[in-house]
Design a protein around this motif. Structure first.
Motif, mmCIF file in Angstrom:
data_model
loop_
_atom_site.group_PDB
_atom_site.id
_atom_site.type_symbol
_atom_site.label_atom_id
_atom_site.label_comp_id
_atom_site.label_asym_id
_atom_site.label_seq_id
_atom_site.Cartn_x
_atom_site.Cartn_y
_atom_site.Cartn_z
ATOM 1 N N ILE A 177 -5.563 9.511 -69.414
ATOM 2 C CA ILE A 177 -6.882 10.146 -69.216
ATOM 3 C C ILE A 177 -6.552 11.697 -68.967
ATOM 4 O O ILE A 177 -6.942 12.683 -69.437
ATOM 5 C CB ILE A 177 -7.619 9.589 -68.232
ATOM 6 N N LEU A 178 -5.576 11.873 -67.728
ATOM 7 C CA LEU A 178 -5.073 13.103 -67.597
ATOM 8 C C LEU A 178 -4.572 14.013 -68.531
ATOM 9 O O LEU A 178 -4.750 15.287 -68.821
ATOM 10 C CB LEU A 178 -4.224 13.189 -66.475
ATOM 11 N N ALA A 179 -3.732 13.371 -69.313
ATOM 12 C CA ALA A 179 -2.982 14.012 -70.309
ATOM 13 C C ALA A 179 -3.860 14.498 -71.556
ATOM 14 O O ALA A 179 -3.908 15.664 -72.036
ATOM 15 C CB ALA A 179 -1.980 13.185 -71.123
ATOM 16 N N GLY A 180 -4.877 13.538 -71.683
ATOM 17 C CA GLY A 180 -5.880 13.951 -72.790
ATOM 18 C C GLY A 180 -6.771 15.020 -72.396
ATOM 19 O O GLY A 180 -7.233 16.118 -73.088
ATOM 20 N N ARG A 181 -6.908 15.184 -71.151
ATOM 21 C CA ARG A 181 -7.881 16.125 -70.427
ATOM 22 C C ARG A 181 -7.343 17.628 -70.486
ATOM 23 O O ARG A 181 -7.545 18.710 -70.922
ATOM 24 C CB ARG A 181 -8.371 15.834 -69.120
ATOM 25 N N CYS A 182 -5.769 17.437 -70.179
ATOM 26 C CA CYS A 182 -4.912 18.705 -70.426
ATOM 27 C C CYS A 182 -4.962 19.170 -71.695
ATOM 28 O O CYS A 182 -5.010 20.589 -71.867
ATOM 29 C CB CYS A 182 -3.715 18.411 -69.718
ATOM 30 N N ARG A 183 -4.853 18.192 -72.681
ATOM 31 C CA ARG A 183 -4.929 18.731 -73.912
ATOM 32 C C ARG A 183 -6.160 19.379 -74.493
ATOM 33 O O ARG A 183 -6.240 20.625 -75.141
ATOM 34 C CB ARG A 183 -4.535 17.418 -74.984
ATOM 35 N N ALA A 184 -7.086 18.822 -74.071
ATOM 36 C CA ALA A 184 -8.684 19.037 -74.402
ATOM 37 C C ALA A 184 -8.794 20.601 -73.663
ATOM 38 O O ALA A 184 -9.577 21.682 -74.306
ATOM 39 C CB ALA A 184 -9.624 18.125 -73.957
#
Ligand code: 2AM
Length: 177
Positions: A97-104
Motif C-alpha cells: 500500500i505504501l509503495a502504491g501511494r508513493c507511486r501515486a
C-alpha cells in the motif's frame, strides 16, 4: 535535475546482521550498511520544482507503522549475467500500500514512472565480473536468510548521486508515520 527515489531504510542493527553475509564473492561490490533500503518508488531524474511537488505529495503516502522481515536471497540480471544480489522481503500488505501511494504521489507530481511490477528487495551488492558458479554458491549459502522483524515507522525521499565508488544516497525529506 535530481535523481530521486522513495525508500524504507533498513535499520542499522538489521543491516549489520546482513553485513556478515556480504563477503566471499569476488566481483561483488557490497553496499555499505547505511545504503541498505527497500525502494518504494523510483522517480528517476526530476527537475527541481517538480521535486518540491513530489516531496509535498509524499506527505499523503503515510500509513500506520507496521513490521517487516527480510527473508531469502535472490538475483536480478539479464539472460547473460547476474547484475545484483538482494535480500527478499516477506509479503506485506502495508508495504504494498505504501509503495502504491508513493507511486501515486509521483504521478500526481507529474513524474513519468516506469511500469515495472513492484518487487520489494534490499540490494546487497552490484556485480561486476563475478563468476556464475561463485554467484550460485553464494546464493545457496544464504538462501535461509531470515532477519528478526523490524518496525517501519518512517520512509524517506532520497537523492542518488552516482560516484566511482557506487551510488551515494542522501536523505532529502523524511516522513514519520
Ligand atoms: P536496485 O536496488 O534494485 O538497484 C536507487 O537507484 C534505488 O532505486 C535502488 O534501490 C534501485 O533498485 C531502485 N530503482 C528502481 N528502478 C530503478 C531504475 N530504473 N534505475 C535505477 N534504480 C532503480
Amino acid at each position: 535535475m535530481i535523481r530521486l527515489f522513495a525508500a524504507v531504510p533498513v535499520p542499522f542493527d538489521i543491516a549489520e546482521g546482513l553485513a556478515r553475509r556480504q563477503r566471499g564473492l569476488p566481483g561483488a561490490r557490497w553496499r555499505p550498511p547505511e545504503a541498505l533500503h527497500i525502494t518504494l518508488a523510483f522517480y528517476g531524474e526530476v527537475v527541481e520544482p517538480r521535486a518540491d511537488d513530489l516531496a509535498a505529495e509524499l506527505t499523503r503516502a503515510r500509513v500506520d507503522p507496521f513490521e517487516l522481515t527480510l527473508e531469502g536471497v535472490g538475483a536480478f540480471g539479464d539472460d547473460h549475467r547476474t547484475r545484483a544480489l538482494w535480500a527478499g522481503v516477506t509479503a506485506s500488505e502495508p508495504l504494498n500500500i505504501l509503495a502504491g501511494r508513493c507511486r501515486a504521489a509521483g504521478q500526481r507530481a507529474g513524474v513519468v514512472m516506469e511500469s515495472r511490477d513492484y518487487r520489494p528487495h534490499v540490494t546487497l551488492a552490484y556485480l561486476k565480473g563475478a563468476e556464475d558458479d561463485r554467484v550460485g554458491a553464494w546464493m545457496t549459502g544464504h538462501n535461509l536468510l531470515h532477519s528478526p522483524p523490524f518496525r517501519v515507522e518512517r520512509f524517506g525521499l532520497y537523492a542518488s548521486v552516482l560516484t566511482d565508488a557506487g551510488s551515494h544516497y542522501t536523505l532529502e525529506r523524511e516522513y514519520l508515520f
